[in-house]
Design a protein around this motif. Structure first.
Motif, PDB file in Angstrom:
ATOM      1  N   GLU A 126       0.700  -1.135   0.059  1.00 57.02           N
ATOM      2  CA  GLU A 126       0.036  -0.161   0.019  1.00 57.02           C
ATOM      3  C   GLU A 126       0.848   1.387   0.043  1.00 57.02           C
ATOM      4  O   GLU A 126       0.562   2.065  -0.724  1.00 57.02           O
ATOM      5  CB  GLU A 126      -0.720   0.004   1.315  1.00 57.02           C
ATOM      6  CG  GLU A 126      -1.497   1.299   1.320  1.00 57.02           C
ATOM      7  CD  GLU A 126      -2.792   1.526   0.459  1.00 57.02           C
ATOM      8  OE1 GLU A 126      -3.037   2.642   0.128  1.00 57.02           O
ATOM      9  OE2 GLU A 126      -3.091   0.481  -0.306  1.00 57.02           O
ATOM     10  N   GLN A 129       2.553   1.728  -3.635  1.00 53.38           N
ATOM     11  CA  GLN A 129       1.197   2.145  -4.380  1.00 53.38           C
ATOM     12  C   GLN A 129       1.234   3.435  -4.324  1.00 53.38           C
ATOM     13  O   GLN A 129       0.978   4.419  -5.251  1.00 53.38           O
ATOM     14  CB  GLN A 129      -0.014   1.488  -4.209  1.00 53.38           C
ATOM     15  CG  GLN A 129      -0.822   1.854  -5.284  1.00 53.38           C
ATOM     16  CD  GLN A 129      -0.457   1.725  -6.900  1.00 53.38           C
ATOM     17  OE1 GLN A 129       0.029   0.783  -7.223  1.00 53.38           O
ATOM     18  NE2 GLN A 129      -0.807   2.542  -7.527  1.00 53.38           N
ATOM     19  N   ARG A 130       1.052   4.012  -2.918  1.00 51.36           N
ATOM     20  CA  ARG A 130       0.891   5.624  -2.888  1.00 51.36           C
ATOM     21  C   ARG A 130       2.075   6.275  -3.179  1.00 51.36           C
ATOM     22  O   ARG A 130       2.261   7.457  -3.623  1.00 51.36           O
ATOM     23  CB  ARG A 130       0.917   5.860  -1.186  1.00 51.36           C
ATOM     24  CG  ARG A 130      -0.609   5.411  -0.803  1.00 51.36           C
ATOM     25  CD  ARG A 130      -0.693   5.729   0.714  1.00 51.36           C
ATOM     26  NE  ARG A 130      -2.109   5.051   1.352  1.00 51.36           N
ATOM     27  CZ  ARG A 130      -2.511   5.737   2.413  1.00 51.36           C
ATOM     28  NH1 ARG A 130      -1.868   6.195   3.296  1.00 51.36           N
ATOM     29  NH2 ARG A 130      -3.585   4.978   2.909  1.00 51.36           N
ATOM     30  N   VAL A 132       4.202   5.330  -5.684  1.00 51.03           N
ATOM     31  CA  VAL A 132       4.102   5.362  -7.215  1.00 51.03           C
ATOM     32  C   VAL A 132       3.092   6.537  -7.708  1.00 51.03           C
ATOM     33  O   VAL A 132       3.520   7.342  -8.708  1.00 51.03           O
ATOM     34  CB  VAL A 132       3.536   4.263  -7.787  1.00 51.03           C
ATOM     35  CG1 VAL A 132       3.087   4.224  -9.261  1.00 51.03           C
ATOM     36  CG2 VAL A 132       4.527   2.922  -7.494  1.00 51.03           C
ATOM     37  N   GLU A 133       2.048   6.730  -6.865  1.00 48.98           N
ATOM     38  CA  GLU A 133       1.299   7.880  -7.245  1.00 48.98           C
ATOM     39  C   GLU A 133       1.748   9.170  -7.121  1.00 48.98           C
ATOM     40  O   GLU A 133       1.626   9.901  -8.034  1.00 48.98           O
ATOM     41  CB  GLU A 133      -0.275   7.647  -6.527  1.00 48.98           C
ATOM     42  CG  GLU A 133      -1.020   6.441  -6.853  1.00 48.98           C
ATOM     43  CD  GLU A 133      -2.294   6.143  -5.723  1.00 48.98           C
ATOM     44  OE1 GLU A 133      -2.335   7.167  -5.084  1.00 48.98           O
ATOM     45  OE2 GLU A 133      -2.923   5.269  -6.186  1.00 48.98           O
ATOM     46  N   ILE A 134       2.520   9.228  -6.098  1.00 44.89           N
ATOM     47  CA  ILE A 134       3.144  10.757  -5.813  1.00 44.89           C
ATOM     48  C   ILE A 134       4.126  10.853  -6.935  1.00 44.89           C
ATOM     49  O   ILE A 134       4.416  12.020  -7.558  1.00 44.89           O
ATOM     50  CB  ILE A 134       3.731  10.804  -4.291  1.00 44.89           C
ATOM     51  CG1 ILE A 134       2.697  10.800  -3.376  1.00 44.89           C
ATOM     52  CG2 ILE A 134       4.768  11.931  -4.180  1.00 44.89           C
ATOM     53  CD1 ILE A 134       3.044  10.546  -1.741  1.00 44.89           C
ATOM     54  N   LEU A 136       4.305  10.092 -10.010  1.00 41.11           N
ATOM     55  CA  LEU A 136       3.622  10.051 -11.153  1.00 41.11           C
ATOM     56  C   LEU A 136       3.071  11.654 -11.122  1.00 41.11           C
ATOM     57  O   LEU A 136       3.193  12.339 -12.304  1.00 41.11           O
ATOM     58  CB  LEU A 136       2.538   9.106 -11.566  1.00 41.11           C
ATOM     59  CG  LEU A 136       3.028   7.862 -11.793  1.00 41.11           C
ATOM     60  CD1 LEU A 136       1.698   6.720 -11.964  1.00 41.11           C
ATOM     61  CD2 LEU A 136       3.620   7.762 -13.208  1.00 41.11           C
ATOM     62  N   LYS A 137       2.553  12.018 -10.002  1.00 40.47           N
ATOM     63  CA  LYS A 137       1.922  13.463  -9.950  1.00 40.47           C
ATOM     64  C   LYS A 137       2.913  14.432  -9.827  1.00 40.47           C
ATOM     65  O   LYS A 137       2.820  15.460 -10.442  1.00 40.47           O
ATOM     66  CB  LYS A 137       1.189  13.513  -8.618  1.00 40.47           C
ATOM     67  CG  LYS A 137       0.451  14.705  -8.443  1.00 40.47           C
ATOM     68  CD  LYS A 137      -0.356  14.887  -7.250  1.00 40.47           C
ATOM     69  CE  LYS A 137      -0.844  16.199  -6.852  1.00 40.47           C
ATOM     70  NZ  LYS A 137      -1.664  16.225  -5.452  1.00 40.47           N
ATOM     71  N   ASP A 167       2.278  19.216  -4.911  1.00 38.63           N
ATOM     72  CA  ASP A 167       2.498  17.802  -5.583  1.00 38.63           C
ATOM     73  C   ASP A 167       3.193  16.895  -4.568  1.00 38.63           C
ATOM     74  O   ASP A 167       3.664  15.780  -4.907  1.00 38.63           O
ATOM     75  CB  ASP A 167       3.377  18.128  -6.641  1.00 38.63           C
ATOM     76  CG  ASP A 167       2.780  18.931  -7.914  1.00 38.63           C
ATOM     77  OD1 ASP A 167       1.514  18.713  -7.977  1.00 38.63           O
ATOM     78  OD2 ASP A 167       3.594  19.583  -8.682  1.00 38.63           O
ATOM     79  N   THR A 168       3.212  17.319  -3.337  1.00 33.60           N
ATOM     80  CA  THR A 168       3.796  16.584  -2.148  1.00 33.60           C
ATOM     81  C   THR A 168       5.300  16.442  -2.260  1.00 33.60           C
ATOM     82  O   THR A 168       5.883  16.970  -1.395  1.00 33.60           O
ATOM     83  CB  THR A 168       3.108  15.054  -2.237  1.00 33.60           C
ATOM     84  OG1 THR A 168       1.932  15.132  -2.286  1.00 33.60           O
ATOM     85  CG2 THR A 168       3.789  14.167  -1.017  1.00 33.60           C
TER      86      THR A 168
END
Length: 217
Positions: A126, A129-130, A132-134, A136-137, A167-168
């Motif tokens: 988990e 996956q988070r 990966v999303e960060i 990509l953003k 964007d974190t």
């Protein structure tokens, strides 16, 4: 140098922070002294020769932060084999190691027994996956090719991964010639000193007016 801006602090500002009880130096004095020492350790002549013959736009000095290198079309490049090879290797490293289109990393704990527990594996997946999303953003996948390119040509590269309100995280590429790395007694990198310019507006937006020097205010 570690926090150089478009305007340098005046004499009063340089001694505004408390001195170290052992050395008597202020933080500014310590950073300036260390940065000056590190500047002389960089193989600038070698990097300049590599840039002139392979990648004229890959190296900058502090005065070229606004990409004035656009006029450098490579008059010293008589054969572009090395340039093409570097670009091919750059693409290969990006697609083979850190491709945004497929999973390229896994998370594990240092404890091998924990890694066998199902709930731990689910939690790690988990988190991955988070991440990966960060990634990509953010602009990470825009900066990584530049990092690979520098590494291939100059043998070293650097970028900063900073927290970002929008964007974190946000990645900042450091062109060759604008930074120096410090190492410890074991040879591991334990510091990075970077020279860069920022406008008054950028400084205020980045650090807040109250945190800027009196000269900037």
């Amino acid at each position: 140098m570690a926090a150089a801006a478009k305007t340098r602090p005046n004499e009063a500002e340089r001694h505004d922070n408390p001195a170290d009880p052992l050395t008597g130096e202020t933080l500014y004095q310590y950073l300036e002294r260390t940065a000056t020492q590190l500047e002389g350790t960089r193989p600038m002549a070698v990097w300049q020769a590599l840039a002139k013959t392979i990648a004229p736009r890959a190296m900058r000095t502090v005065g070229e932060q606004k990409d004035t290198t656009a006029t450098k079309l490579g008059p010293d490049i008589f054969n572009n084999t090395a340039t093409l090879a570097a670009r091919t290797a750059q693409a290969g490293l990006m697609s083979g190691n850190t491709s945004p289109s497929r999973p390229w990393f896994q998370l594990r704990t240092p404890d091998s027994k924990l890694n066998k527990i199902r709930t731990v594996r689910i939690w790690l997946d988990e988190v991955r996956q988070r991440m990966v999303e960060i990634f990509l953003k953010s602009n990470l996948y825009t900066v990584l090719p530049l990092v690979y390119y520098d590494l291939l040509i100059f043998g070293t590269s650097a970028f900063a991964l900073m927290e970002d309100d929008e964007d974190t995280i946000r990645a900042y590429h450091m062109p060759i010639g604008t930074y120096a790395l410090r190492t410890g007694y074991r040879g591991n990198v334990n510091g990075c000193y970077r020279s860069f310019t920022m406008s008054v507006e950028q400084l205020v937006r980045r650090f807040g007016l109250e945190n800027c020097s009196p000269t900037v205010q």
